[in-house]
Scaffold this motif. Structure first.
Motif, short mmCIF file in Angstrom:
data_model
loop_
_atom_site.label_atom_id
_atom_site.label_comp_id
_atom_site.label_asym_id
_atom_site.label_seq_id
_atom_site.Cartn_x
_atom_site.Cartn_y
_atom_site.Cartn_z
N TYR A 126 -39.48 105.40 -57.91
CA TYR A 126 -38.50 106.29 -57.28
C TYR A 126 -38.80 107.76 -57.59
N HIS A 127 -39.02 108.08 -58.86
CA HIS A 127 -39.22 109.48 -59.24
C HIS A 127 -40.59 109.99 -58.80
N ASN A 128 -41.61 109.15 -58.89
CA ASN A 128 -42.94 109.59 -58.46
C ASN A 128 -42.98 109.87 -56.96
N LEU A 129 -42.15 109.18 -56.21
CA LEU A 129 -42.15 109.37 -54.76
C LEU A 129 -41.25 110.51 -54.34
N LEU B 3 -43.06 97.83 -52.22
CA LEU B 3 -41.95 96.89 -52.03
C LEU B 3 -41.53 96.23 -53.34
N MET B 4 -42.41 96.18 -54.32
CA MET B 4 -42.08 95.56 -55.58
C MET B 4 -41.30 96.48 -56.50
N THR B 5 -41.22 97.76 -56.17
CA THR B 5 -40.48 98.72 -56.99
C THR B 5 -39.07 98.88 -56.45
N PRO B 6 -38.04 98.66 -57.27
CA PRO B 6 -36.66 98.71 -56.77
C PRO B 6 -36.30 100.06 -56.16
N TYR B 7 -35.56 100.02 -55.05
CA TYR B 7 -34.92 101.17 -54.39
C TYR B 7 -35.91 102.10 -53.67
N VAL B 8 -37.21 101.87 -53.82
CA VAL B 8 -38.18 102.82 -53.26
C VAL B 8 -38.31 102.65 -51.75
N TRP B 9 -38.33 101.42 -51.27
CA TRP B 9 -38.52 101.20 -49.83
C TRP B 9 -37.37 101.83 -49.04
N GLU B 10 -36.15 101.64 -49.47
CA GLU B 10 -35.01 102.23 -48.78
C GLU B 10 -35.04 103.76 -48.89
N THR B 11 -35.49 104.26 -50.02
CA THR B 11 -35.59 105.72 -50.19
C THR B 11 -36.61 106.31 -49.23
N LEU B 12 -37.76 105.65 -49.11
CA LEU B 12 -38.79 106.14 -48.18
C LEU B 12 -38.29 106.10 -46.75
N LYS B 13 -37.63 105.03 -46.36
CA LYS B 13 -37.11 104.95 -44.99
C LYS B 13 -36.07 106.02 -44.74
N SER C 36 -34.39 110.75 -41.83
CA SER C 36 -33.69 112.04 -41.80
C SER C 36 -34.66 113.21 -41.69
N ARG C 37 -35.96 112.95 -41.89
CA ARG C 37 -36.99 113.99 -41.83
C ARG C 37 -36.73 115.10 -42.85
N GLU C 38 -36.26 114.73 -44.02
CA GLU C 38 -36.07 115.70 -45.08
C GLU C 38 -36.19 115.00 -46.43
N ILE C 39 -36.55 115.80 -47.44
CA ILE C 39 -36.66 115.29 -48.81
C ILE C 39 -35.48 115.83 -49.59
N ARG C 40 -34.65 114.93 -50.07
CA ARG C 40 -33.47 115.33 -50.84
C ARG C 40 -33.58 114.71 -52.23
N ILE C 41 -33.80 115.58 -53.24
CA ILE C 41 -33.95 115.09 -54.61
C ILE C 41 -32.57 114.76 -55.17
N GLU D 165 -29.62 107.57 -60.88
CA GLU D 165 -28.38 107.18 -61.55
C GLU D 165 -27.16 107.61 -60.74
N LEU D 166 -27.27 108.75 -60.06
CA LEU D 166 -26.16 109.23 -59.25
C LEU D 166 -25.94 108.33 -58.04
N GLN D 167 -27.03 107.89 -57.43
CA GLN D 167 -26.91 107.01 -56.26
C GLN D 167 -26.33 105.66 -56.65
N LEU D 168 -26.64 105.20 -57.86
CA LEU D 168 -26.15 103.91 -58.31
C LEU D 168 -24.77 103.99 -58.94
N GLY D 169 -24.22 105.22 -59.00
CA GLY D 169 -22.90 105.38 -59.59
C GLY D 169 -22.88 105.31 -61.09
N LEU D 170 -24.04 105.51 -61.73
CA LEU D 170 -24.13 105.42 -63.19
C LEU D 170 -24.08 106.78 -63.86
N LEU D 171 -24.04 107.86 -63.06
CA LEU D 171 -24.02 109.22 -63.61
C LEU D 171 -22.75 109.91 -63.15
#
Length: 822
Positions: A330-333, A374-384, A389-394, A398-404
């Motif tokens: 997730y972070h590397n992408l 596909l083997m890395t959690p949450y990355v495929w949905e993040t890439l899509k 949306s044609r934009e990169i939003r950092i 943890e915020l997306q998962l409601g843990l922050l």
């Protein structure tokens, strides 16, 4: 009529040396496009040049085919013809600190801007303290202060004189002001004041109140003078700050005249520097006293907001960026927001925003491995989401998962313009196509790599150039012409087709490296056929321990396989065991039983849940063949069973259906089969023999067993005729066939296989469907007829037994009381 055995030339297709290119042509064509991948290259070129959204690419092919290398090489060639992508940097948002601003700048400008801003800060840290220490500044600063002090002193002196004229004394002390009645220029004590008449006391109090009021007015006026002084001093500071700043700021404005965001950033810096001049003044003086370098001073926390955080620097890039992210988490992408700890507290700012692969590849191409993605959690949905949306939003994961729950930065989104190339296997593509509706909209281009090419004169010449190119790229010793021919022949063997050449680059490169190793061991300066052959044999030797153990079990009769004599309802079948990239043939004993029954065919493998669906299909085809060929107008009065003896694992595939059919027909006709033959091939309902896979390994597996027991010239393998074009057998097999010690037969119909196994003519049906009595098919038909007659006779007996009344039983005429009446 029995078919003739195949000739040695049909068992191995040699590569003609005159098909190979000359040395000069090979060196001239050392740099070429990937061989045999025209279709995939056109798809890749179309994807990267298509300007509309959604034309991302999936490159499909098996592992070792050179998917990544081909995609990277082609994308690099396209990228070099494109303009360099923009630089990306984040700056402080002077209005909303938690929302850093993004700057998209021409390539190389971000590093220049960062350098210019750092130079400005270093200049200010030096010039601002010097400015405030200058004589001109000190003189004007002191003059303003002295003027106010003089006016303050004059006003107080006037107030003292007016109070003294009223008989009231006024004195300024460290703790404030003292006011009281005077007598002979001295203050009256409290006791003396108390002895005064009450009227005089009241009069003095009124005078004191009047002086107090005058004092308050004077102090108010003095306060306003100090406020005015502060403004004048601030104006003075601003004036001198402008003298220090304006020239540099104007130069920066002119330097970045074409960028409004940078112009706004420069104005914000100017305003903040003027408002916080004391920070620069104090830091500069501290640096002078402590000997701290300016480069270290500008990194102090109070100056962070003025600096530039470069996320992507494309300065000096040759064309558009091409990024391959080997670990697409997730972070590397997507990038990340880092935190620093101070006194046990985590904090962050815009300078801790870090970019990911999407940022680095923006404006170019991003290459990703589909399986890792596909083997890395949450990355495929993040890439899509980013592509959609044609934009990169950092955003922190943890915020997306409601843990922050704490507040964090919200960096400004970046417009996204890139092509994504996914590289993976075909099954991943088809799974995504079937189960992810968004995949077809985002990845509209499919590049399917070829696994092999046709083996003709032109392709062999091109393949030879490819071999030399690989050897040259790996810095290996040159190959002789006959060594190249041997590599070409091995490529045909790897492709399991004598008329094809494998395009698996990694496997070919491994063969060349290992041949070069043996060439070095033998002290030769050129790779020759014997080095290639030794590399092949040594690799096989390293991986054949399991094969040797199974061979040993057969030689010791632990696994029972006959290679001589004749047996009824028993035949040697052939299968292939695949372990990774290693495959070897294994003979298996197949037996059958046939007895009177209702036409049921029992597949013991299926009944025990060891048989796969393809094997079950093959067995059902046998039942259909029997009915169609031998009893088209009558039911089969037969019950039969089939089994792989001493098989303790799953069995699948229909390549043993020909052998199973021969064993079954032998059981029906009670005609023995020659055990010196092994049989492979599938069969259809009409008795036609069909091609199977792994034919080379199957033949060699049975040959090694026969060789270990001793070749007698009566052993061989029966294969489908359509598999002749796939034969690339080992030298020892070809040599044994040439010496007439072993045979390979190719059959197109079941009858040809039966003739070889039994030595009888199979026989052809007459107009009424009957076969000659002495033919093999005639014996099968006779046995089926006998079984049918027997079954009919038994059914007739059962029917007669049901129709005839039972024999009469003598009645006991003695009257017995009916005990159940009551």
């Amino acid at each position: 009529m029995n078919p003739d055995p195949l000739s040695p030339d049909q068992l191995y297709w040699h590569c003609p040396l005159d098909w190979l290119p000359g040395k000069a042509e090979t060196e001239r064509d050392i740099e070429r496009l990937p061989l045999g991948q025209t279709r995939a290259l056109e798809a890749l070129e179309f994807a990267v040049e298509m300007p509309q959204d959604g034309y991302n690419l999936y490159v499909a092919g098996s592992v070792g085919l050179g998917r990544h290398d081909m995609a990277r090489r082609q994308v690099d060639a396209w990228a070099r013809q494109q303009e360099a992508a923009s630089d990306l940097c984040y700056i402080h948002n002077f209005e909303f600190e938690h929302r850093p601003r993004a700057l998209m700048l021409p390539a190389g400008t971000a590093r220049q801007l960062q350098h210019d801003i750092d130079d400005l800060l270093e200049h200010l840290l030096t010039s601002i303290p010097d400015t405030f220490r200058s004589e001109e500044y000190r003189a004007r600063h002191d003059a303003l202060k002295q003027a106010v002090e003089e006016r303050e002193e004059h006003a107080f002196d006037e107030l003292v004189e007016r109070a003294k004229a009223l008989g009231i004394g006024l004195v300024r002390t460290h703790s404030g002001y003292t006011i009281g009645p005077l007598r002979d220029d001295d203050f009256i004590s409290v006791e003396e004041f108390a002895k005064l008449p009450e009227e005089e006391q009241q009069h003095l109090k009124e005078l004191i109140d009047q002086v107090n009021a005058d004092l308050r007015d004077t102090l108010g006026q003095v306060l306003r003078w100090h406020e005015r002084l502060a403004e004048e001093l601030k104006q003075l500071d601003d004036e001198f700050m402008h003298l220090t700043l304006d020239e540099r700021i104007d130069w920066l404005r002119r330097r970045y005249l074409g960028s409004k965001p940078v112009q706004a950033f420069i104005e914000n810096i100017k305003r903040e520097v003027i408002q916080n001049a004391d920070d620069f003044r104090a830091a500069g003086e501290r640096g002078d006293k402590e000997g701290i370098a300016l480069g270290k001073l500008i990194r102090a926390p109070e100056f962070t907001r003025f600096r530039v955080n470069i996320v992507v620097d494309n300065g000096g890039a040759d064309g558009a960026p091409v990024v391959y992210e080997d670990n697409p988490n997730y972070h590397n992408l997507l990038g990340r927001i880092e935190y620093e700890s101070q006194m046990g507290t985590l904090f962050t700012n815009f300078s801790l925003v870090k970019g990911g692969a999407l940022h680095r590849a923006n404006g170019g191409c991003l290459i990703l491995d589909a399986h890792r993605l596909l083997m890395t959690p949450y990355v495929w949905e993040t890439l899509k989401r980013a592509l959609r949306s044609r934009e990169i939003r950092i955003q922190p994961l943890e915020l997306q998962l409601g843990l922050l729950s704490t507040s964090s930065l919200e960096p400004e989104p970046i417009p996204l313009h890139l092509n994504v190339v996914l590289v993976g296997e075909r099954w991943i593509y088809h799974l995504l196509k079937a189960h992810d509706p968004e995949f077809s909209r985002l990845f509209k281009v499919y590049a399917d790599l070829s696994e092999d090419i046709a083996r003709d004169c032109d392709s062999v010449a091109a393949y030879a150039r490819w071999i030399d190119a690989l050897a040259h790229g790996e810095k290996l010793r040159p190959l002789s012409a006959d060594a190249v021919a041997r590599v070409v022949e091995q490529a045909a063997r790897v492709s399991a087709d004598a008329q094809k050449l494998s395009l698996h680059r990694e496997r070919l490169a491994d063969l060349l490296r290992e041949a070069d190793y043996w060439c070095h061991r033998e002290g030769d300066n050129r790779i020759r056929p014997e080095h290639v052959q030794k590399a092949i044999e040594k690799r096989e030797y390293r991986q054949r321990q399991l094969q040797e153990r199974m061979q040993e079990a057969v030689e010791r009769d632990i696994l029972m396989i006959d290679t001589a004599g004749e047996q009824v309802a028993q035949v040697n079948g052939l299968s292939v065991i695949q372990l990774g990239d290693t495959a070897f043939g294994r003979p298996s004993r197949i037996t059958a039983t046939a007895r009177l029954g209702s036409g049921k065919m029992v597949d013991i493998e299926r009944e025990t849940e060891l048989g796969g669906p393809l094997h079950s299909k093959g067995v059902l085809i046998l039942s259909a063949f029997l009915a169609n060929c031998y009893a088209p107008s009558a039911p089969l009065s037969l019950s039969a069973s089939l089994v792989f003896e001493q098989s303790y694992g799953p069995v699948d595939g229909d390549s043993a259906s020909l052998a199973e059919l021969c064993a079954l027909l032998s059981a029906i006709a009670q005609v023995p089969l020659r055990q010196g033959f092994a049989v492979t091939g599938s069969v259809n309902q009409l008795g036609k023999v069909q091609a199977i896979g792994g034919v080379n390994e199957k033949i060699e597996g049975f040959f090694e067993l026969c060789q270990a027991r001793g070749l007698d010239g009566h052993q061989g393998v029966i294969i489908p005729a359509s598999n002749i074009q796939h034969l690339m057998l080992k030298d020892e097999v070809v040599a044994a066939v040439r010496a007439q010690q072993f045979s390979v037969y190719a059959v197109a119909e079941v009858d040809e296989a039966l003739a070889l196994l039994t030595g009888l003519e199979a026989g052809s049906p007459s107009e009424d469907g009957s076969f000659p009595e002495q033919s093999f098919n005639g014996k099968v038909q006779q046995r089926l007829r006998i079984l049918e007659e027997t079954r009919t006779r038994l059914l007739r007996r059962e029917l007669e037994a049901e129709i005839l009344p039972p024999a009469p039983v003598a009645e006991n005429r003695e009257k017995k009381p009916d005990r159940d009446r009551y």
